[in-house]
Motif scaffolding. Structure first.
Motif, PDB file in Angstrom:
ATOM      1  N   ALA A   1       7.482 -15.155  11.623  1.00  0.00           N
ATOM      2  CA  ALA A   1       7.173 -13.590  11.681  1.00  0.00           C
ATOM      3  C   ALA A   1       8.444 -12.878  11.397  1.00  0.00           C
ATOM      4  O   ALA A   1       8.767 -11.999  10.645  1.00  0.00           O
ATOM      5  N   PHE A   2       9.662 -13.527  11.991  1.00  0.00           N
ATOM      6  CA  PHE A   2      11.056 -12.941  11.920  1.00  0.00           C
ATOM      7  C   PHE A   2      11.561 -13.045  10.443  1.00  0.00           C
ATOM      8  O   PHE A   2      12.014 -12.179   9.977  1.00  0.00           O
ATOM      9  N   CYS A   3      11.301 -14.214   9.990  1.00  0.00           N
ATOM     10  CA  CYS A   3      11.597 -14.482   8.511  1.00  0.00           C
ATOM     11  C   CYS A   3      10.785 -13.667   7.594  1.00  0.00           C
ATOM     12  O   CYS A   3      11.530 -12.989   6.744  1.00  0.00           O
ATOM     13  N   TRP A   4       9.571 -13.560   7.518  1.00  0.00           N
ATOM     14  CA  TRP A   4       8.851 -12.437   7.031  1.00  0.00           C
ATOM     15  C   TRP A   4       9.210 -11.135   7.270  1.00  0.00           C
ATOM     16  O   TRP A   4       9.161 -10.579   6.010  1.00  0.00           O
ATOM     17  N   LEU A   5       9.701 -10.705   8.206  1.00  0.00           N
ATOM     18  CA  LEU A   5      10.129  -9.357   8.576  1.00  0.00           C
ATOM     19  C   LEU A   5      11.346  -8.910   7.792  1.00  0.00           C
ATOM     20  O   LEU A   5      11.608  -8.199   7.044  1.00  0.00           O
ATOM     21  N   LEU A   6      12.236 -10.269   7.885  1.00  0.00           N
ATOM     22  CA  LEU A   6      13.508 -10.076   7.378  1.00  0.00           C
ATOM     23  C   LEU A   6      13.599  -9.976   5.681  1.00  0.00           C
ATOM     24  O   LEU A   6      14.017  -9.246   5.132  1.00  0.00           O
ATOM     25  N   LEU A   7      12.699 -10.733   5.170  1.00  0.00           N
ATOM     26  CA  LEU A   7      12.406 -10.756   3.610  1.00  0.00           C
ATOM     27  C   LEU A   7      11.700  -9.351   3.347  1.00  0.00           C
ATOM     28  O   LEU A   7      11.820  -9.140   1.986  1.00  0.00           O
ATOM     29  N   SER A   8      11.046  -8.802   4.310  1.00  0.00           N
ATOM     30  CA  SER A   8      10.313  -7.725   3.858  1.00  0.00           C
ATOM     31  C   SER A   8      11.079  -6.483   3.672  1.00  0.00           C
ATOM     32  O   SER A   8      10.439  -5.255   3.506  1.00  0.00           O
ATOM     33  N   LEU A   9      12.189  -6.489   4.647  1.00  0.00           N
ATOM     34  CA  LEU A   9      12.849  -5.191   4.727  1.00  0.00           C
ATOM     35  C   LEU A   9      13.465  -4.333   3.446  1.00  0.00           C
ATOM     36  O   LEU A   9      13.224  -3.175   3.462  1.00  0.00           O
ATOM     37  N   PRO A  10      13.733  -5.099   2.323  1.00  0.00           N
ATOM     38  CA  PRO A  10      14.092  -4.218   1.082  1.00  0.00           C
ATOM     39  C   PRO A  10      12.966  -3.467   0.535  1.00  0.00           C
ATOM     40  O   PRO A  10      13.124  -2.354   0.196  1.00  0.00           O
ATOM     41  N   ASP A  11      11.656  -4.151   0.569  1.00  0.00           N
ATOM     42  CA  ASP A  11      10.607  -3.368   0.023  1.00  0.00           C
ATOM     43  C   ASP A  11      10.309  -2.439   1.044  1.00  0.00           C
ATOM     44  O   ASP A  11       9.781  -1.106   0.588  1.00  0.00           O
ATOM     45  N   VAL A  12      10.407  -2.483   2.227  1.00  0.00           N
ATOM     46  CA  VAL A  12       9.855  -1.410   3.448  1.00  0.00           C
ATOM     47  C   VAL A  12      11.121  -0.414   3.003  1.00  0.00           C
ATOM     48  O   VAL A  12      10.619   0.993   3.033  1.00  0.00           O
ATOM     49  N   TYR A  13      12.214  -0.724   2.840  1.00  0.00           N
ATOM     50  CA  TYR A  13      13.414   0.312   2.522  1.00  0.00           C
ATOM     51  C   TYR A  13      13.101   1.326   1.218  1.00  0.00           C
ATOM     52  O   TYR A  13      13.015   2.471   1.372  1.00  0.00           O
ATOM     53  N   ASP A  14      12.515   0.617   0.338  1.00  0.00           N
ATOM     54  CA  ASP A  14      12.214   1.053  -0.986  1.00  0.00           C
ATOM     55  C   ASP A  14      11.092   2.311  -0.878  1.00  0.00           C
ATOM     56  O   ASP A  14      11.033   3.245  -1.398  1.00  0.00           O
ATOM     57  N   PHE A  15      10.089   1.628   0.016  1.00  0.00           N
ATOM     58  CA  PHE A  15       9.068   2.495   0.226  1.00  0.00           C
ATOM     59  C   PHE A  15       9.317   3.798   0.888  1.00  0.00           C
ATOM     60  O   PHE A  15       8.845   4.939   0.519  1.00  0.00           O
TER      61      PHE A  15
END
Length: 128
Positions: A21-35
């Protein structure tokens, strides 16, 4: 004994799922930031209203069409630059892609102006 097995199972699940879950969250941060950035940009409009831009675009477009023969080249160039600037602002406001800065004055830039005008029309902006 059954309680101990459940405890071990929970520890096993935590140890295996938390890193994933931590790795998934870390990889999703750029998408969350852009959103979040796009969401914020929509809520805080910058620049003039789209109605004002449409009015100015129509006015400058009409001016470009009404130049008499013999109008100084500098005046024509300045009017085209003003028109391009208004097109860029309208594209930013309506999130329409444009590449007006990539071309020098000439046929390619004129074709890009026509493409941008048509894209703005499809986005709902009325330009003659």
């Amino acid at each position: 004994m059954a309680g101990t097995t459940v405890g071990y199972l929970l520890v096993y699940l935590v140890l295996t799922m938390v890193p994933a879950a931590f790795c998934w969250l870390l990889l999703s941060l750029p998408d969350v930031y852009d959103f979040l950035r796009r969401l914020r940009r929509r809520r805080t409009p910058s620049g003039p209203s789209i109605q004002f831009l449409a009015q100015r675009l129509r006015h400058v477009h009409r001016t470009l069409l009404e130049f008499e023969p013999g109008t100084p080249a500098l005046r024509r160039y300045a009017a085209r630059q003003a028109y391009d600037d208004l097109l860029r602002q309208a594209c930013r406001a309506l999130e329409v892609p444009q590449r007006l800065d990539e071309f020098p004055e000439g046929m390619d830039k004129e074709i890009e102006r026509l493409r941008v005008e048509e894209a703005l029309r499809r986005a709902g902006l009325r330009i003659p």
